[in-house]
Structure formats: C-alpha cells, structure tokens
Design a protein around this motif. Structure first.
Motif, PDB file in Angstrom:
ATOM      1  N   VAL A   1       0.853  -1.190   0.000  1.00 29.15           N
ATOM      2  CA  VAL A   1       0.000   0.000   0.000  1.00 29.15           C
ATOM      3  C   VAL A   1       0.888   1.240   0.000  1.00 29.15           C
ATOM      4  CG1 VAL A   1      -1.838   1.248   1.189  1.00 29.15           C
ATOM      5  CG2 VAL A   1      -1.762  -1.260   1.285  1.00 29.15           C
ATOM      6  N   SER A   2       0.821   2.014  -1.081  1.00 30.45           N
ATOM      7  CA  SER A   2       1.647   3.221  -1.176  1.00 30.45           C
ATOM      8  C   SER A   2       1.094   4.150  -2.245  1.00 30.45           C
ATOM      9  CB  SER A   2       3.102   2.858  -1.506  1.00 30.45           C
ATOM     10  OG  SER A   2       3.889   4.028  -1.646  1.00 30.45           O
ATOM     11  N   ASP A   3       0.834   5.379  -1.857  1.00 32.17           N
ATOM     12  CA  ASP A   3       0.451   6.396  -2.836  1.00 32.17           C
ATOM     13  C   ASP A   3       1.680   7.118  -3.375  1.00 32.17           C
ATOM     14  OD1 ASP A   3      -2.733   6.827  -2.668  1.00 32.17           O
ATOM     15  OD2 ASP A   3      -1.957   6.291  -0.700  1.00 32.17           O
ATOM     16  N   ASP A   4       2.806   6.976  -2.683  1.00 28.43           N
ATOM     17  CA  ASP A   4       3.991   7.785  -2.989  1.00 28.43           C
ATOM     18  C   ASP A   4       5.041   7.084  -3.837  1.00 28.43           C
ATOM     19  OD1 ASP A   4       2.980   9.890  -1.493  1.00 28.43           O
ATOM     20  OD2 ASP A   4       3.919   9.204   0.360  1.00 28.43           O
ATOM     21  N   LEU A   5       5.136   5.758  -3.747  1.00 22.90           N
ATOM     22  CA  LEU A   5       6.247   5.064  -4.398  1.00 22.90           C
ATOM     23  C   LEU A   5       6.303   5.313  -5.911  1.00 22.90           C
ATOM     24  CD1 LEU A   5       8.691   3.263  -4.177  1.00 22.90           C
ATOM     25  CD2 LEU A   5       7.182   1.257  -4.240  1.00 22.90           C
ATOM     26  N   PRO A   6       5.178   5.226  -6.641  1.00 23.53           N
ATOM     27  CA  PRO A   6       5.273   5.525  -8.085  1.00 23.53           C
ATOM     28  C   PRO A   6       5.776   6.941  -8.357  1.00 23.53           C
ATOM     29  CG  PRO A   6       3.203   4.428  -7.587  1.00 23.53           C
ATOM     30  CD  PRO A   6       3.830   4.779  -6.273  1.00 23.53           C
ATOM     31  N   ASN A   7       5.385   7.900  -7.517  1.00 22.03           N
ATOM     32  CA  ASN A   7       5.861   9.282  -7.688  1.00 22.03           C
ATOM     33  C   ASN A   7       7.365   9.385  -7.480  1.00 22.03           C
ATOM     34  OD1 ASN A   7       3.233  10.235  -8.097  1.00 22.03           O
ATOM     35  ND2 ASN A   7       2.887  10.447  -5.907  1.00 22.03           N
ATOM     36  N   ARG A   8       7.869   8.648  -6.498  1.00 26.71           N
ATOM     37  CA  ARG A   8       9.313   8.710  -6.218  1.00 26.71           C
ATOM     38  C   ARG A   8      10.117   8.028  -7.333  1.00 26.71           C
ATOM     39  NH1 ARG A   8       9.170  12.845  -3.797  1.00 26.71           N
ATOM     40  NH2 ARG A   8      11.378  12.551  -3.317  1.00 26.71           N
ATOM     41  N   ILE A   9       9.564   6.952  -7.898  1.00 25.69           N
ATOM     42  CA  ILE A   9      10.224   6.307  -9.038  1.00 25.69           C
ATOM     43  C   ILE A   9      10.202   7.239 -10.246  1.00 25.69           C
ATOM     44  CG2 ILE A   9      10.108   4.365 -10.662  1.00 25.69           C
ATOM     45  CD1 ILE A   9       8.913   2.698  -8.378  1.00 25.69           C
ATOM     46  N   LEU A  10       9.059   7.873 -10.475  1.00 22.62           N
ATOM     47  CA  LEU A  10       8.906   8.775 -11.617  1.00 22.62           C
ATOM     48  C   LEU A  10       9.838   9.985 -11.501  1.00 22.62           C
ATOM     49  CD1 LEU A  10       7.136   8.906 -14.190  1.00 22.62           C
ATOM     50  CD2 LEU A  10       5.574  10.394 -12.921  1.00 22.62           C
ATOM     51  N   SER A  11      10.089  10.403 -10.270  1.00 20.35           N
ATOM     52  CA  SER A  11      10.965  11.561 -10.061  1.00 20.35           C
ATOM     53  C   SER A  11      12.441  11.183 -10.020  1.00 20.35           C
ATOM     54  CB  SER A  11      10.586  12.278  -8.762  1.00 20.35           C
ATOM     55  OG  SER A  11      10.838  11.455  -7.638  1.00 20.35           O
ATOM     56  N   GLY A  12      12.727   9.871 -10.055  1.00 18.11           N
ATOM     57  CA  GLY A  12      14.122   9.429 -10.113  1.00 18.11           C
ATOM     58  C   GLY A  12      14.818   9.335  -8.777  1.00 18.11           C
ATOM     59  N   THR A  13      14.106   9.597  -7.684  1.00 15.72           N
ATOM     60  CA  THR A  13      14.752   9.518  -6.363  1.00 15.72           C
ATOM     61  C   THR A  13      14.771   8.091  -5.824  1.00 15.72           C
ATOM     62  OG1 THR A  13      12.650  10.124  -5.341  1.00 15.72           O
ATOM     63  CG2 THR A  13      14.222  11.903  -5.770  1.00 15.72           C
ATOM     64  N   VAL A  14      13.932   7.219  -6.404  1.00 20.65           N
ATOM     65  CA  VAL A  14      13.996   5.783  -6.117  1.00 20.65           C
ATOM     66  C   VAL A  14      14.210   5.066  -7.444  1.00 20.65           C
ATOM     67  CG1 VAL A  14      12.722   3.748  -5.361  1.00 20.65           C
ATOM     68  CG2 VAL A  14      12.523   5.864  -4.065  1.00 20.65           C
TER      69      VAL A  14
END
Length: 530
Positions: free
Chosen positions: A279-292
C-alpha cells in the motif's frame, strides 16, 4: 469461582483479549514486558529489545475497517491514522473498558508449561520475571492466550559478501527515522510495506535510493474511488462473493489504470491477491521523479557496493536496509504443539492446537489478513473466551486436523512463497469462519426480512467490524447505528474547509450503488453459466 486466564502481551490482540475475557466472566491477568500498551504501535526511541513502527508510520487500513467491533474510532480522527492516533485509540479503549488494572507492566513471561494436574484440570503453569526487580514468580492459570504476534525476530538473508560489506547494515525492525542517512546512497532490500515506506521516506533526503525486489509488486493506493479509502471500496461481501480470478482481473485493471506497472519495472508474475498488498500512494511518484530506482534481487555484496542479478553494479553504497520479513516462534512455551518450522505452525484456524487434551491455550493475532488485524484478533479473542468458559466447543480432533491440512494446502496454492508472508488469510472469509464458531456471523437473509436497508448495507456496503455485533453472543445495541453512520465518520475529518460549490453526494451514492449491483450481476451470471 470463575476461571483464571493469563494473557501474554498488551498490544493490538492483548487488550482485546482482556476485554473479551471480562465480557465472558473470566478473571484475567495480562503480562506486558514493556511499560506501555500498544505493542508495535507504541513508538519508542529506545526499542528496549522490542519492535515498533517508524516515527512516520501511517496505518494501511482505514479507521472504519480497523476499529474494534463495539468501539468506533472517533469521527475527528483521520481515515488513515498516524501511529500516534492509533495509540490514543488503544489508550481510550483501555480506559473506557477499565482494562489497565488487569495489566502487569514490565513483566516478562519466562515459561509456560502444563501444570502437574493438567490431565485432569487443563491448567498451565506460568513463570514471569519482573524486569525491574528481577524477581521471578510462578502461578497457575486455567487458560493462556498468547498475544505476541508474528513480528518478533527479524529475518536476515545470507547474501554472498554481506559480512564483508563495510557500510552499515540494518533491518527495518531497527529503523525509526531517516535523518542519519541524509545525502547517503542507500539500498533497500524487499518490497513489502516496510521496504516501500523506508524507500519513499529516504528518497526525500538521501542522495539516492535503490529498491531491490525479487518479485515486484502490485501497488494499492490508499485513495480510491471518489477519494474514498480503498478498503472501504473493495472490502465488501458482494465483491468477496466473486470468484478469485474475477477479483484479480478487476483489481489488476484498476491498478494498471493508476499506473502501468510494467513500464515502471514493477509488475510481478503473481496476481494481486496472491501476496500481501503493498500500500503506497507515494512510491510511483518517487520512481517517476528518479529519487527511487527499482533494481532486481541482490547477487552479491562487495566491500563498498552491491551487484544485482542482472549484472548491474552500484558502488559507494553507505547503507543497506533489509526489509526481508520476520520469523516467529514461541520460545517460552514448553509444548510441542507450538513448534514453528519456517513460519509454519499447525493450529486450528491458526488459534488452537489440535493435539492437546484440553483447549486451554491459544494464540491470538498470528494471522496476516488482507485487511486490518484488529477486528480479526478481536473475533479470535471472543471465540477463545467462550471456549474457556465452556460456552463453545472445538470440533473433534480429526475434523480440526483435516481443517488445518486444507488451510495449509489452500494457502500454498494461492499465495507466493515469501519470507514476509507468515499466515495469509482472506479478511472476510476468515472472520466469518471464526464468527460461525460462536454464532455471531450476520445472517443477512434473516436480517433482510426484519431490516432490509441494513441487510443491503451489510452486503453491498463495506464489511464493517460492527457487523459481527448485530446478533448472537456479545450483541451490541450500537452496531446498527455505527453501520448507518459510517459515512459521517469517514467525512468528518475532511470537513475543514467549506467548498466554493455545494457538493452533490447523490452522484457518489449512485456510482457506489451501481458498482455493487454490477458485481452482483456478474456473480449471478457466473453462477448460471457454471
């Protein structure tokens, strides 16, 4: 004279166990090794040898699906609660039902063994140690409830070269805050909820975060249809009645609409309901931003870096965080029935041993449901308390053993093998199976003839914990009202600003109604075809 029950642990399951025992007229003493209630949810800087959540942890299930069945969470609390709200709720629960006087804090259970007269009485001998005075005490109890959970011992994989790695290595069991890793290069291994949360949090302050996963994962967003919590939308009897293949297909389609898992390198081979949800609303955003950056499984470690199975290598790694699950055991229980082999134990409905002469010892909260643990543990406690006072009985041993075998077979067929999985169960089906044992499963057909509106809410609406207080032993007069007023509590914490345009809730209600009817229609068609 009423029977005496020992409860081990004052966490999610332990405080429910105290309350349920008192409801059934039992005397109860709870032993808690720390100085607080709440177990994992009692955040502490000094873990004192005990696991707890991250400082930033927010629960993955919404408050209406998480509460105990006769004590709704206050309407002003957020739908997804920070751990501080959960602890406040536990404290309120303990105060409301006057449970604290039954808890002995700073008391560690050293040994639980059958009493000398067990064959005739079913009693247990419990030895405890006061952690302040080191004084040991042994006492006899008519029954024992083990409420220590399954997040006990971190699992540390034996990766090649890990012992030679010169950076820091830690498990999420010890992780509390990210601040010591500012501007560091970090590898997080494991894509369960702890691994995902750690990677997201670190990605905001570390120079680079690599998230390593063997399998990939389907990502569930907390915010779902019309902005409602995802478990309120999907945890419904009308949906649970659908075939698993259809539920998987519907869920995959929706999650692919949210974001393409294949494009992100996230898509696993297994279906959404073959593993515990991430459950995560943030992980795709962090991948998309290149920080993960997502990486495959680790092949080996060097002194300064990590090589992955696809041949890529990342050097100058400062820290490795293992989000690799847990092993659980019952080292203080001197009884072969509680032998655990590779996170597997043979218990009837994961609560009672099948091979003991007397059903006077059990575990609570050992399951890992696809849903909130609180109401599931509470139902286990209600069942156990009625077993202890003689108001309910276990089936014959052959029937229980057949049930245990079937449950293991079903779990091995459905769920992927993973260390982060302990005992996976379907939330509604599992709770219904416990509720049947004590006569509290809601009879919706019977309810329909007396209160059709309520029956329809129970079938098409969220499967709220209050449903298990509508009828049978432990019936709560406030259950109907709690079900009918659910949306008021869901909406209350969001009403912090009046909208510029008056909202029209009729559209939302119509969409949810048609969603329920569509699922029912599909189910009926499948039944007719098959």
């Amino acid at each position: 004279m009423s029977k005496r029950v020992a409860v081990i642990g004052a966490g999610i399951s332990g405080i429910a166990a105290i309350k349920c025992c008192l409801d059934e007229g039992l005397q109860v003493t709870c032993f808690e090794r720390s100085d607080r209630i709440g177990g994992l949810w009692a955040y502490r800087e000094d873990r004192d040898g005990q696991g707890c959540v991250f400082k930033s942890t927010i629960i993955n299930t919404s408050k209406e699906m998480t509460c105990y069945s006769d004590y709704p969470i206050p309407k002003e609390y957020p739908n997804y609660m920070h751990h501080s709200y959960i602890e406040k709720y536990f404290l309120s629960y303990v105060d409301h039902f006057d449970l604290k006087r039954h808890i002995q804090f700073r008391t560690e259970v050293q040994k639980v063994a059958q009493a000398a007269d067990y064959d005739t009485t079913g009693r247990w001998q419990v030895t405890t140690k006061n952690r302040d005075s080191s004084e040991c005490t042994t006492d006899l109890f008519d029954a024992v409830m083990i409420c220590t959970g399954h997040h006990t011992t971190p699992h540390i994989p034996d990766f090649p070269g890990l012992k030679d790695f010169q950076g820091t290595v830690t498990h999420t069991h010890e992780y509390k805050t990210p601040y010591h890793l500012i501007d560091k290069r970090v590898v997080v291994i494991g894509i369960g909820n702890s691994g995902g949360d750690a990677a997201v949090e670190l990605s905001r302050i570390s120079s680079k975060v690599f998230l390593s996963t063997r399998t990939g994962a389907w990502i569930f967003n907390r915010v779902n249809l019309l902005g409602n919590p995802f478990d309120i939308v999907f945890t419904r009897r009308c949906i649970d009645a659908l075939p698993l293949t259809l539920k998987n297909a519907i869920t995959k389609r929706q999650m692919q609409i949210n974001f393409d898992h294949s494009k992100y390198g996230m898509r696993p081979k297994h279906n959404p309901f073959q593993a515990h949800p991430l459950v995560s609303d943030d992980l795709p955003n962090r991948i998309l931003s290149g920080t993960v950056t997502l990486k495959p499984n680790v092949a080996r470690f060097t002194k300064t870096g990590v090589e992955f199975v696809d041949g890529t290598f990342e050097d100058d790694i400062d820290c490795v965080i293992l989000a690799t699950g847990y092993t659980f055991s019952f080292p203080f229980v001197d009884c072969p029935s509680f032998q655990v082999v590779k996170n597997d134990v043979s218990l009837y409905k994961y609560v009672f041993p099948t091979d003991l002469k007397h059903p006077t010892i059990c575990t609570i909260g050992l399951v890992q449901p696809i849903g909130a643990i609180h109401p599931a543990s509470e139902l286990q406690c209600r069942w156990a308390a009625r077993i202890f006072n003689g108001q309910a009985r276990l089936p014959p041993r052959p029937e229980m053993e057949a049930s245990v075998k079937k449950a293991k077979d079903d779990m091995s067929k459905r769920y992927i093998k993973s260390q982060r999985h302990t005992i996976q169960v379907d939330w509604i089906k599992y709770m219904d199976s416990i509720a049947v044992e004590i006569g509290v499963k809601p009879d919706l057909w019977k309810l329909f003839w007396s209160d059709p509106a309520l029956a329809l809410r129970c079938f098409f609406g969220p499967c709220l914990p209050y449903q298990y207080r509508l009828m049978g032993p432990g019936k709560w007069n406030g259950a109907k009202d709690a079900i009918n007023t659910m949306w008021e509590r869901v909406d209350a914490p969001l009403k912090t600003r009046l909208p510029a345009v008056r909202e029209d809730r009729s559209g939302a209600a119509i969409i949810l109604l048609w969603l329920g009817l569509a699922f029912l229609l599909i189910y009926l068609v499948i039944l007719i075809v098959l």
